[in-house]
Enzyme design. Structure first.
Site, short mmCIF file in Angstrom:
data_model
loop_
_atom_site.label_atom_id
_atom_site.label_comp_id
_atom_site.label_asym_id
_atom_site.label_seq_id
_atom_site.Cartn_x
_atom_site.Cartn_y
_atom_site.Cartn_z
N TRP A 1 0.88 -1.21 0.01
CA TRP A 1 0.02 -0.06 -0.05
C TRP A 1 0.89 1.17 -0.13
O TRP A 1 1.80 1.18 0.71
CB TRP A 1 -0.85 -0.11 1.23
CG TRP A 1 -1.98 1.11 1.61
CD1 TRP A 1 -2.61 1.80 0.28
CD2 TRP A 1 -2.05 1.62 2.60
NE1 TRP A 1 -3.28 2.83 1.05
CE2 TRP A 1 -2.92 2.74 2.27
CE3 TRP A 1 -1.56 1.78 4.03
CZ2 TRP A 1 -3.45 4.05 3.34
CZ3 TRP A 1 -1.93 2.65 4.74
CH2 TRP A 1 -2.74 3.72 4.63
N ASP B 1 -0.95 -5.95 9.10
CA ASP B 1 -1.99 -5.11 8.64
C ASP B 1 -3.15 -5.83 8.14
O ASP B 1 -3.17 -6.51 7.09
CB ASP B 1 -1.46 -4.23 7.68
CG ASP B 1 -2.31 -2.87 7.31
OD1 ASP B 1 -3.53 -3.01 7.73
OD2 ASP B 1 -1.84 -2.13 6.48
N LYS C 1 -13.74 -0.95 5.88
CA LYS C 1 -14.40 -1.74 4.82
C LYS C 1 -15.32 -2.66 5.16
O LYS C 1 -16.68 -2.67 4.62
CB LYS C 1 -13.32 -2.50 4.00
CG LYS C 1 -12.41 -1.66 2.95
CD LYS C 1 -11.50 -0.77 3.62
CE LYS C 1 -10.76 -0.02 2.72
NZ LYS C 1 -9.92 0.94 3.12
#
Length: 394
Positions: free
Chosen positions: A129, A208, A243
């Protein structure tokens, strides 16, 4: 006074999203930003979350500051979700703080690492990311990379070779599931082998977990967490509800540190609180209480699990639909990677020039690396996107 300050180049993903908003064309498609959209192209308001919001609002009274580490009911709910009834939790060996999103958890962890592991580098997957490097370098932590993705699959041998050479106490950032940006995950056997190496080399894993539930399921996506717990070594874990509860703007996340002893966990929690105090003092209340209410109310918890299952199923259906249309339109090319990649993202294999052509000619927005947010597809636009991709691949 400020004439010497250079302009901000902008975040590559957020800037692309801003460009999409300004694009006047009808039929444009945004597959850049990591947000789940439903079949109608809207960000869903989950029914479990809406019901929890009503409960939180109806129970609202005075609004004092939360403790630096966040609300106790939120933190305990997160621990139960992630660690179940594992002995490490029962023994008090896990320190958990409520973050300002998982990005806030990453930042608190970065400050913690810089303060207490000043000589340690953090190893990031190549690619990862975009903001990972910025967060850790912003705290003064030196970053480096390990091989991860090659020819559509995990470069596991390269990954292990690099980590075998990492100095002890190096921090290794790992995507627990639904790797961003590639969508390519480690297998269960690879996780088991990797965890063994991390412990043998005295490396500090940092998971993560931003997309829990979008891979195989809310519990199934915790495989890496369970492997690390059972191996007995320390590790860090940042997780997000943006999310899987569709509460992006509420910034709901957490940071947990699994420690060798309860005494060490207490000290770690104290230092995390110190990092928070000198940064933002304490987290906001509302979003965290909504999350805690969903997690702690059996009826809402089950409703939420069903909703996450439905979102994951829709993403997989869009992968299949894109695969079918592209396979028909570009018969000489293998698009099976769309079916094996997991979660919101896929590496399409498109070049930067092809991505530019998608945007400029067809109004289809992807990140220039070729990363596509599959959750932006629906039955109304999937053929449009496939036609556009076929055109630039021709």
């Amino acid at each position: 006074m400020f004439a010497h300050i250079p302009p901000y180049a902008g975040d590559p993903i957020l800037s692309l999203n801003e460009a999409f908003q300004k694009d006047p064309r009808q039929g444009k498609v945004n597959l850049s930003i990591g947000i789940y959209f439903d079949e109608n192209g809207k960000i869903p308001a989950l029914e479990s979350v809406r019901k929890a919001e009503h409960l939180v609002v109806n129970a609202a009274g005075a609004r004092p500051y939360l403790p630096m580490e966040g609300a106790a009911n939120f933190r305990s709910a997160v621990q139960t979700l992630l660690f179940g009834d594992h002995p490490a939790l029962k023994a008090g060996r896990i320190a958990t703080i409520q973050g300002v999103g998982s990005s806030g958890g990453l930042k608190v962890a970065a400050d913690f690492i810089k303060a207490h592991f000043p000589a340690s580098k953090i190893y990031l997957s190549s690619p990862t990311w975009d903001n990972h490097r910025a967060v850790f370098e912003g705290s003064g932590v030196e970053t480096t990379t390990y091989p991860y993705y090659q020819d559509g699959q995990v470069d596991f041998a390269g990954m292990l070779d690099a980590l075998r050479q990492a100095p002890a106490r190096s921090v290794v950032l790992l995507h627990a599931c639904c790797h961003n940006p590639t969508g390519v995950d480690l297998s269960a056997a690879q996780w088991t082998e990797l965890v063994k190496l991390l412990n043998e080399r005295e490396l500090l894993p940092f998971l993560d977990l931003a997309y829990q539930g979008y891979g195989d399921g809310l519990d199934e996506d915790l495989f890496a967490v369970r492997e690390l717990l059972n191996a007995g070594g320390p590790f860090l874990l940042a997780n997000s509800f943006s999310k899987n509860m569709s509460v992006y703007g509420e910034r709901c996340g957490a940071l947990s540190v699994v420690c060798p002893t309860a005494e060490q966990a207490e000290k770690v929690l104290g230092q995390l609180k110190f990092m928070i105090r000198r940064n933002y003092s304490n987290p906001p209340t509302f979003g965290g209480q909504v999350v805690a209410t969903v997690l702690n109310t059996p009826e809402l918890n089950q409703m939420w699990r069903n909703e996450v299952d439905a979102m994951r199923t829709r993403i997989k259906a869009m992968r299949k639909a894109l695969h079918e249309v592209l396979s028909a339109k570009v018969p000489g090319r293998n698009f099976d990677y769309f079916l094996t990649q997991r979660g919101m993202f896929s590496y399409t294999g498109l070049s930067g020039e092809q991505v530019d052509a998608l945007k400029d000619t067809h109004g289809v927005y992807l990140v220039r690396s070729g990363r596509m947010c599959v959750a932006g597809l629906n039955s109304k636009n999937v053929e449009v996107v496939a036609n556009a991709m076929a055109a630039v691949l021709a």
